[in-house]
Design a protein around this motif. Structure first.
Motif, PDB file in Angstrom:
ATOM      1  N   ASN A   8      -6.387  -8.123  -4.237  1.00 35.09           N
ATOM      2  CA  ASN A   8      -6.966  -7.907  -2.919  1.00 35.09           C
ATOM      3  C   ASN A   8      -8.026  -6.826  -2.994  1.00 35.09           C
ATOM      4  O   ASN A   8      -8.142  -6.119  -3.990  1.00 35.09           O
ATOM      5  CB  ASN A   8      -5.879  -7.502  -1.916  1.00 35.09           C
ATOM      6  CG  ASN A   8      -4.845  -8.584  -1.714  1.00 35.09           C
ATOM      7  OD1 ASN A   8      -5.165  -9.701  -1.342  1.00 35.09           O
ATOM      8  ND2 ASN A   8      -3.585  -8.259  -1.994  1.00 35.09           N
ATOM      9  N   TYR A  43      -9.669  -3.357  -1.683  1.00 32.78           N
ATOM     10  CA  TYR A  43      -9.369  -2.096  -1.017  1.00 32.78           C
ATOM     11  C   TYR A  43     -10.631  -1.243  -0.972  1.00 32.78           C
ATOM     12  O   TYR A  43     -11.462  -1.298  -1.873  1.00 32.78           O
ATOM     13  CB  TYR A  43      -8.257  -1.334  -1.741  1.00 32.78           C
ATOM     14  CG  TYR A  43      -6.913  -2.016  -1.629  1.00 32.78           C
ATOM     15  CD1 TYR A  43      -5.998  -1.639  -0.648  1.00 32.78           C
ATOM     16  CD2 TYR A  43      -6.570  -3.053  -2.486  1.00 32.78           C
ATOM     17  CE1 TYR A  43      -4.778  -2.277  -0.526  1.00 32.78           C
ATOM     18  CE2 TYR A  43      -5.349  -3.699  -2.371  1.00 32.78           C
ATOM     19  CZ  TYR A  43      -4.449  -3.301  -1.390  1.00 32.78           C
ATOM     20  OH  TYR A  43      -3.251  -3.941  -1.267  1.00 32.78           O
ATOM     21  N   TYR A  59      -6.738  -1.020   3.049  1.00 35.69           N
ATOM     22  CA  TYR A  59      -6.646  -2.441   2.723  1.00 35.69           C
ATOM     23  C   TYR A  59      -7.653  -3.178   3.604  1.00 35.69           C
ATOM     24  O   TYR A  59      -7.537  -3.181   4.826  1.00 35.69           O
ATOM     25  CB  TYR A  59      -5.222  -2.931   2.961  1.00 35.69           C
ATOM     26  CG  TYR A  59      -4.980  -4.389   2.650  1.00 35.69           C
ATOM     27  CD1 TYR A  59      -5.705  -5.064   1.677  1.00 35.69           C
ATOM     28  CD2 TYR A  59      -4.001  -5.095   3.331  1.00 35.69           C
ATOM     29  CE1 TYR A  59      -5.479  -6.397   1.396  1.00 35.69           C
ATOM     30  CE2 TYR A  59      -3.753  -6.428   3.061  1.00 35.69           C
ATOM     31  CZ  TYR A  59      -4.506  -7.081   2.097  1.00 35.69           C
ATOM     32  OH  TYR A  59      -4.267  -8.401   1.829  1.00 35.69           O
ATOM     33  N   LYS A  95      -8.433  -6.214   4.326  1.00 33.60           N
ATOM     34  CA  LYS A  95      -8.084  -7.361   5.167  1.00 33.60           C
ATOM     35  C   LYS A  95      -7.456  -6.939   6.486  1.00 33.60           C
ATOM     36  O   LYS A  95      -7.764  -7.508   7.548  1.00 33.60           O
ATOM     37  CB  LYS A  95      -7.129  -8.281   4.408  1.00 33.60           C
ATOM     38  CG  LYS A  95      -6.785  -9.576   5.143  1.00 33.60           C
ATOM     39  CD  LYS A  95      -5.932 -10.481   4.286  1.00 33.60           C
ATOM     40  CE  LYS A  95      -5.607 -11.784   4.999  1.00 33.60           C
ATOM     41  NZ  LYS A  95      -4.765 -12.672   4.158  1.00 33.60           N
ATOM     42  N   THR A  96      -6.576  -5.935   6.444  1.00 30.39           N
ATOM     43  CA  THR A  96      -5.849  -5.541   7.644  1.00 30.39           C
ATOM     44  C   THR A  96      -6.335  -4.220   8.236  1.00 30.39           C
ATOM     45  O   THR A  96      -5.865  -3.817   9.301  1.00 30.39           O
ATOM     46  CB  THR A  96      -4.349  -5.403   7.341  1.00 30.39           C
ATOM     47  OG1 THR A  96      -4.164  -4.352   6.374  1.00 30.39           O
ATOM     48  CG2 THR A  96      -3.778  -6.698   6.794  1.00 30.39           C
ATOM     49  N   LYS A  97      -7.252  -3.547   7.516  1.00 29.79           N
ATOM     50  CA  LYS A  97      -7.766  -2.238   7.934  1.00 29.79           C
ATOM     51  C   LYS A  97      -6.665  -1.162   7.945  1.00 29.79           C
ATOM     52  O   LYS A  97      -6.782  -0.150   8.637  1.00 29.79           O
ATOM     53  CB  LYS A  97      -8.413  -2.297   9.315  1.00 29.79           C
ATOM     54  CG  LYS A  97      -9.426  -3.418   9.487  1.00 29.79           C
ATOM     55  CD  LYS A  97     -10.586  -3.294   8.520  1.00 29.79           C
ATOM     56  CE  LYS A  97     -11.637  -4.372   8.745  1.00 29.79           C
ATOM     57  NZ  LYS A  97     -12.716  -4.354   7.733  1.00 29.79           N
ATOM     58  N   GLU A  98      -5.634  -1.362   7.148  1.00 27.15           N
ATOM     59  CA  GLU A  98      -4.545  -0.387   7.096  1.00 27.15           C
ATOM     60  C   GLU A  98      -4.842   0.685   6.051  1.00 27.15           C
ATOM     61  O   GLU A  98      -5.170   0.380   4.911  1.00 27.15           O
ATOM     62  CB  GLU A  98      -3.212  -1.060   6.756  1.00 27.15           C
ATOM     63  CG  GLU A  98      -2.064  -0.065   6.682  1.00 27.15           C
ATOM     64  CD  GLU A  98      -0.727  -0.714   6.334  1.00 27.15           C
ATOM     65  OE1 GLU A  98       0.297  -0.031   6.452  1.00 27.15           O
ATOM     66  OE2 GLU A  98      -0.726  -1.893   5.943  1.00 27.15           O
ATOM     67  N   GLY A 145       1.656   1.562   2.457  1.00 25.41           N
ATOM     68  CA  GLY A 145       1.241   1.770   3.832  1.00 25.41           C
ATOM     69  C   GLY A 145       2.311   2.548   4.573  1.00 25.41           C
ATOM     70  O   GLY A 145       3.294   3.009   3.979  1.00 25.41           O
ATOM     71  N   SER A 198       6.018   1.733  12.314  1.00 28.08           N
ATOM     72  CA  SER A 198       4.991   0.985  13.042  1.00 28.08           C
ATOM     73  C   SER A 198       3.748   1.820  13.348  1.00 28.08           C
ATOM     74  O   SER A 198       2.751   1.288  13.838  1.00 28.08           O
ATOM     75  CB  SER A 198       5.578   0.439  14.354  1.00 28.08           C
ATOM     76  OG  SER A 198       6.006   1.511  15.184  1.00 28.08           O
ATOM     77  N   LYS A 214       0.397   4.253  12.390  1.00 24.75           N
ATOM     78  CA  LYS A 214      -0.654   4.042  11.403  1.00 24.75           C
ATOM     79  C   LYS A 214      -1.382   5.331  11.047  1.00 24.75           C
ATOM     80  O   LYS A 214      -1.598   6.200  11.883  1.00 24.75           O
ATOM     81  CB  LYS A 214      -1.673   3.021  11.930  1.00 24.75           C
ATOM     82  CG  LYS A 214      -1.077   1.655  12.244  1.00 24.75           C
ATOM     83  CD  LYS A 214      -0.435   1.007  11.025  1.00 24.75           C
ATOM     84  CE  LYS A 214       0.144  -0.354  11.356  1.00 24.75           C
ATOM     85  NZ  LYS A 214       0.837  -0.951  10.183  1.00 24.75           N
TER      86      LYS A 214
END
Length: 205
Positions: free
Chosen positions: A13, A15, A170, A172-175, A188, A192, A194
């Motif tokens: 993936n 990053y 990341y 894809k998820t903006k995490e 991560g 729940s 962030k």
């Protein structure tokens, strides 16, 4: 203007590398944290670079505490002082700190330094053992985990590098979280909530 984002391929993936990740919670109830799952022992050495962005009470940089026992491993503080604790006698070392200043700490069972300056020596260290995992930005048995920025963290056990964590997002998820270059794993938030962060600018891929 962010500039050109530094991207890397990791675990198949994409990053985006960051200068730091930040717990920017307004209260500890809203704070994210990372559970590395790594069980510590008395051979530990932890190197970490961090800064304190604002005064919002006590923060915990990392911890591995066994609730109900006297064993303790943690780095914690506030806008004025950083404390390091280790060993079954709960010895604490303190160092004066300032807001928005970058610090590099090295902490093992017997000693702690910040920016190369000795914080203290634990001449009475009598070992450390725990089944509690190493947590980042959270205490194992308290609710103190207020804002702090993390630039990197390295952990050794038995003189072997077991965690080499760098901030990243990341794509894809903006995490936001921490990439471990040893085990090729992305950490991560364990709840729940962030993290936020600052994306690196400049070339690179």
């Amino acid at each position: 203007m962010i500039g050109i984002k530094c991207k890397i391929a990791f675990l198949g993936n994409e990053y985006i590398l960051c200068e730091y990740i930040l717990n920017d919670a307004k209260s500890y109830y809203a704070a994210p944290y990372i559970n590395t799952g790594l069980v510590m022992n008395s051979t530990f050495k932890i190197e970490c670079q961090y800064s304190i962005p604002k005064n919002n009470g006590i923060f915990v940089l990392y911890s591995a505490n066994e609730a109900g026992r006297c064993d303790q491993l943690r780095a914690f503080g506030n806008m004025n002082t950083m404390y390091f604790a280790s060993g079954a006698n709960r010895s604490e070392y303190s160092f004066s700190t300032s807001l928005d200043t970058k610090y590099t700490s090295i902490h093992d069972l017997d000693t702690a330094t910040i920016n190369g300056i000795s914080v203290g020596t634990n001449s009475n260290a009598d070992g450390f053992s725990s089944t509690a995992p190493l947590l980042i930005n959270r205490d194992s048995f308290s609710t103190y985990y207020n804002p702090i920025a993390i630039y990197y963290m390295k952990v050794w056990l038995n003189n072997a590098l077991v965690l080499d964590l760098i901030p990243a997002m990341y794509a894809k998820t903006k995490e936001y979280g921490l990439l471990d270059k040893v085990e090729n794993k992305f950490y991560g938030s364990a709840n729940s909530k962030k993290f936020t962060g600052k994306i690196l600018s400049g070339g690179g891929s």
